[in-house]
Design an enzyme around this catalytic site. Sequence first.
Site, PDB file in Angstrom:
ATOM      1  N   GLU A 197      31.726  51.916  65.822  1.00  0.00           N
ATOM      2  CA  GLU A 197      30.740  51.794  66.907  1.00  0.00           C
ATOM      3  C   GLU A 197      31.396  51.348  68.210  1.00  0.00           C
ATOM      4  OE1 GLU A 197      27.710  49.168  65.348  1.00  0.00           O
ATOM      5  OE2 GLU A 197      26.586  50.864  64.583  1.00  0.00           O
ATOM      6  N   GLU A 381      26.411  55.170  58.585  1.00  0.00           N
ATOM      7  CA  GLU A 381      25.477  54.065  58.379  1.00  0.00           C
ATOM      8  C   GLU A 381      24.063  54.518  58.671  1.00  0.00           C
ATOM      9  OE1 GLU A 381      26.324  50.416  60.367  1.00  0.00           O
ATOM     10  OE2 GLU A 381      28.475  50.779  60.368  1.00  0.00           O
TER      11      GLU A 381
HETATM   12  C1  BG6 Z   1      26.005  48.498  62.541  1.00  0.00           C
HETATM   13  C2  BG6 Z   1      27.314  47.857  62.183  1.00  0.00           C
HETATM   14  O1  BG6 Z   1      25.767  48.279  63.879  1.00  0.00           O
HETATM   15  O2  BG6 Z   1      24.857  47.980  62.007  1.00  0.00           O
HETATM   16  C3  BG6 Z   1      27.318  47.095  60.871  1.00  0.00           C
HETATM   17  O3  BG6 Z   1      28.360  48.787  62.182  1.00  0.00           O
HETATM   18  C4  BG6 Z   1      26.025  46.323  60.781  1.00  0.00           C
HETATM   19  O4  BG6 Z   1      28.456  46.291  60.815  1.00  0.00           O
HETATM   20  C5  BG6 Z   1      24.873  47.299  60.783  1.00  0.00           C
HETATM   21  O5  BG6 Z   1      25.970  45.454  59.698  1.00  0.00           O
HETATM   22  C6  BG6 Z   1      23.521  46.664  60.625  1.00  0.00           C
HETATM   23  O6  BG6 Z   1      23.341  45.670  61.567  1.00  0.00           O
HETATM   24  P1  BG6 Z   1      22.976  44.198  61.148  1.00  0.00           P
HETATM   25  O7  BG6 Z   1      23.070  43.436  62.372  1.00  0.00           O
HETATM   26  O8  BG6 Z   1      21.622  44.276  60.578  1.00  0.00           O
HETATM   27  O9  BG6 Z   1      23.982  43.788  60.133  1.00  0.00           O
END
Ligand code: BG6
Length: 483
Positions: A197, A381
Amino acid sequence: MSFPKGFLWGGSVSAAQCEGAWLEGGKSPVQVDYGDAGSTAGMRLIHYQNADGSRGKMHQFDSLPPGARYEIFDDIHYPNHEGIDFYHHYKEDIALFAEMGFTTFNTSISWARIYPKGVEGGVNREGVEFYRDVFKECRRYGMDPVITLYKYDEPVCLEEKYGGWQNRAMIDEFVEFARTCFSEYKDLVNKWLTFNEINVLTFFGGGDHPERLITLHHQMVAAARSVRVAHEIDPALRVGCMLCGLCSYPLTSDPADVAMNYKFFQDKFAYFGDTMVRGYYPSYAPRVWKEAGVHIDITEQDKTDLWEGKSDFLAYSYYMSITLTTHKDVLEKSGGNVGLGGVKNPYLKESDWGWPVDPAGYKYFLHLLNDRYQVPLFDVENGLGAYDKVEADGSIHDPYRIDYLREHIRNLREAVEEGVNIFGYTTWGPIDLVSASTGQVDKRYGFIYVDKNDRGEGDGHRVRKDSFYWYQKVIRSNGEDLE
Ligand code: BG6
């Protein structure tokens, strides 16, 4: 079949958020090791001590004040120190992933395990062997791992030595780290991601930190040089860039809102995708620099590196969309992408953390990426952070997670049927882990529950949630059976 044969299915985690063992195996600290746990209401903070001995805390994308150093305080709980102890549980966890049928798995390599004192200090063989074991374990079950080099875990020693990414010396450090990883693991890993990201640095107070565009220039050059190095080591290696997939909309049809939305897309997303996939800064980049009041020293060599180190594919995360408006009377702010000033979209529901849930936006966004970049895509993701309840008999029913994923995979499937070129999908957090933005474990994403909470209580045992069996069925049917 909608999804092509061989389409990769799996899950994605990261070193800092799941490994724990923060000082074991020769690893040195990374910045988030000094982070606490936040809540639904607030992001996590990083703790430090000022030169005069007083305490301070800051957001994880900010820099330490002069003379300050990261510090551990007894009255703070630091969730990343133990994570979910993947460092000691990886065999058990990968076996569970295999039981779901994963054909791929994404995690990141902790830079501070491979080079705990920077390149000058030499390679930490224990760290190298740890990841070799992890990747061998994946291969044993037929998984084709996709591995990230940098995921929110810069070694503190490099920050102390160079002052961070404002310094060009970081490029060489990173490229050597990447070279070591490619050479060591080329027989086990053939798909790599450079910076996780990369665009996120512009999200949090980005406008107030124009110097971050210099950091990002150095990171994009480092990524490009890494692509070149990978291809030199083995032309079959594939290296992608990875962007936070920020799908944005104008709230109204007011042309000013439409223009605002497009500028947002350029500044927060395309600036990075265009440069890393096409190999040169887009024509609007000078406008971005001018508005930020920043001068970027782009050398001829940088230009060559960007051009010759174009990303082989584009990977992204997708959780939500954001809605923008110029109309000041719309005051209802959305919690999504915290610092970006989005407003509530009346057509979308939000998660407990205020992230707008938008599966239809996923398909729209996939087409946008496919049309603009014309390189293979990879979903690293996608997932829902939620509170889970453990029933008296120990079971966990998580229909909300299944609903979220079902609708996103349905839209992904339609996008594939409509011609989008994508080779894999990994959900975020197939196992509960430490949240990046809030440091919570109780913000759960997993198909596998981990007995740990935000206060660090729990024995860490793993439990299959209902979604575990659902995703198993999805994979077994290659995305056909989503019910
Ligand atoms: C993404 C990241 O932005 O979102 C992850 O690459 C992150 O590392 C994921 O865990 C979810 O976000 P959060 O803040 O709920 O963990």
